[in-house]
Design a protein around this motif. Structure first.
Motif, short mmCIF file in Angstrom:
data_model
loop_
_atom_site.label_atom_id
_atom_site.label_comp_id
_atom_site.label_asym_id
_atom_site.label_seq_id
_atom_site.Cartn_x
_atom_site.Cartn_y
_atom_site.Cartn_z
N ASN A 1 0.81 -1.20 -0.06
CA ASN A 1 -0.16 -0.04 -0.03
C ASN A 1 0.87 1.29 0.23
O ASN A 1 1.72 1.46 0.87
CB ASN A 1 -0.87 -0.04 1.38
CG ASN A 1 -1.99 -0.94 1.26
OD1 ASN A 1 -2.91 -0.85 0.41
ND2 ASN A 1 -1.69 -2.24 1.80
N ARG B 1 0.83 7.31 0.64
CA ARG B 1 -0.10 8.34 0.48
C ARG B 1 -1.52 7.63 0.96
O ARG B 1 -2.28 8.35 1.53
CB ARG B 1 -0.40 8.84 -0.78
CG ARG B 1 -0.66 7.86 -1.78
CD ARG B 1 -0.86 8.75 -3.34
NE ARG B 1 0.19 9.15 -3.90
CZ ARG B 1 0.68 10.41 -3.87
NH1 ARG B 1 -0.18 11.30 -3.49
NH2 ARG B 1 1.69 10.86 -4.55
N ASN B 2 -1.95 6.39 0.60
CA ASN B 2 -3.13 5.79 1.03
C ASN B 2 -3.05 5.38 2.54
O ASN B 2 -4.31 5.32 2.84
CB ASN B 2 -3.38 4.46 0.22
CG ASN B 2 -3.47 4.66 -1.29
OD1 ASN B 2 -3.34 5.73 -1.87
ND2 ASN B 2 -4.07 3.72 -2.03
N ALA C 1 -3.98 8.77 4.03
CA ALA C 1 -5.38 8.98 3.79
C ALA C 1 -6.44 8.14 4.74
O ALA C 1 -7.15 8.66 5.34
CB ALA C 1 -5.69 8.87 2.22
N GLN D 1 -9.23 2.74 1.35
CA GLN D 1 -8.10 3.35 0.48
C GLN D 1 -6.91 2.17 0.77
O GLN D 1 -5.70 2.43 0.00
CB GLN D 1 -7.63 4.51 1.84
CG GLN D 1 -8.59 5.55 1.96
CD GLN D 1 -9.07 6.17 0.66
OE1 GLN D 1 -8.33 6.68 -0.22
NE2 GLN D 1 -10.24 6.43 0.44
N LEU D 2 -6.99 0.91 1.14
CA LEU D 2 -6.00 0.06 1.59
C LEU D 2 -6.66 -1.18 0.87
O LEU D 2 -7.87 -1.35 0.73
CB LEU D 2 -5.75 -0.10 3.12
CG LEU D 2 -5.26 1.11 3.83
CD1 LEU D 2 -4.97 0.62 5.21
CD2 LEU D 2 -4.02 1.72 3.20
#
Length: 255
Positions: free
Chosen positions: A13, A16-17, A20, A82-83
């Motif tokens: 991952n 940035r994610n 977030a 996000q992941l």
């Protein structure tokens, strides 16, 4: 470039994610009280004319925790979008029994639980409104009817959400299940004989009115004032200030 570190991978991952993910969770925790109050205010506006003097703060206090749970769950869902699970974990798809499957079902159960909690608290608010209206009349009959209505609403809500949960979370064919309860219902009724007798007793109390709220009653060795008439059992306050719960069936048999 200075932002290249945001593209670095941690468990497959990008950073940035992951950032977030953390920011969404943090925002949910910070804003859940504000959002809960806002949603409660919207609901209150739609029922304001029916609410009487019961103000919006009562509704906000009732809905603060269940709305907070719902908002937290929504934040977790959005954050987790996000992941993704690393391929090295070799997890089976979420439509097969495994970690992903169990996590998703647990999330759905928590979601249905939060919705049920909200509906139950709305039923409590309706009870407050009914108590206000009943208090404006001289009759005691409507005063003792309010707790019965409140508990009936709760029973219907829990029962309905139970079947909704079976259908949405566990993919049970609810129609077939209800149809199959015909035979099983008889066995259940026999097993819950005392509960059913108390339930039927509550209808007898509200229809025949052998006593009302505030009446002095003597049931066996219990002597005191009726403080509450519930779905299954009234509550009697003795002269020693002890609150005793007496089954409806016993109240009717001894009256």
């Amino acid at each position: 470039m200075q932002t290249e570190w945001l593209n670095q991978q941690i468990l497959e991952n990008p950073v940035r994610n992951i950032i977030a993910f953390g920011l969404i969770l943090l925002a949910g925790l910070i804003l859940r009280r504000f959002v809960s109050n806002y949603l409660s205010g919207l609901i209150y506006k739609t029922i304001k004319k029916k609410a009487g003097i019961v103000n919006v703060d009562e509704l906000r206090e009732l809905l603060r925790k269940p709305f907070g749970l719902l908002i937290t769950l929504a934040s977790i869902y959005l954050a987790c979008q996000q992941l993704h699970y690393p391929t090295e974990w070799k997890l089976v798809p979420d439509d097969q029994v495994g970690l992903r499957f169990l996590v998703w079902k647990a999330f759905l159960l928590a979601l249905m639980g939060s919705i049920t909690w909200i509906l139950l608290r709305m039923g409590d608010f309706l009870g407050l409104v009914l108590e206000y209206r009943a208090g404006k009349t001289e009759s005691k009959a409507d005063d003792q009817l309010v707790p019965f209505i409140r508990e009936t609403i709760k029973f219907i809500t829990v029962t309905a959400m139970f079947f909704v949960t079976l259908g949405t979370v566990f993919m049970v064919n609810v129609a077939s299940l209800i149809a199959g309860l015909g035979i099983g219902g008889l066995a259940l009724a026999l097993a819950a004989k005392d509960t059913l007798e108390n339930l039927l007793g509550s209808f007898t109390i509200f229809m025949d009115k052998p006593f009302t709220l505030g009446d002095l009653v003597k049931v066996g060795n219990v002597y005191g004032k009726v403080e509450k008439i519930g779905f299954r059992s009234p509550q009697v306050r003795t002269f020693e200030r002890t609150l005793i719960t007496v089954p409806n069936k016993k109240m009717i048999d001894d009256e």
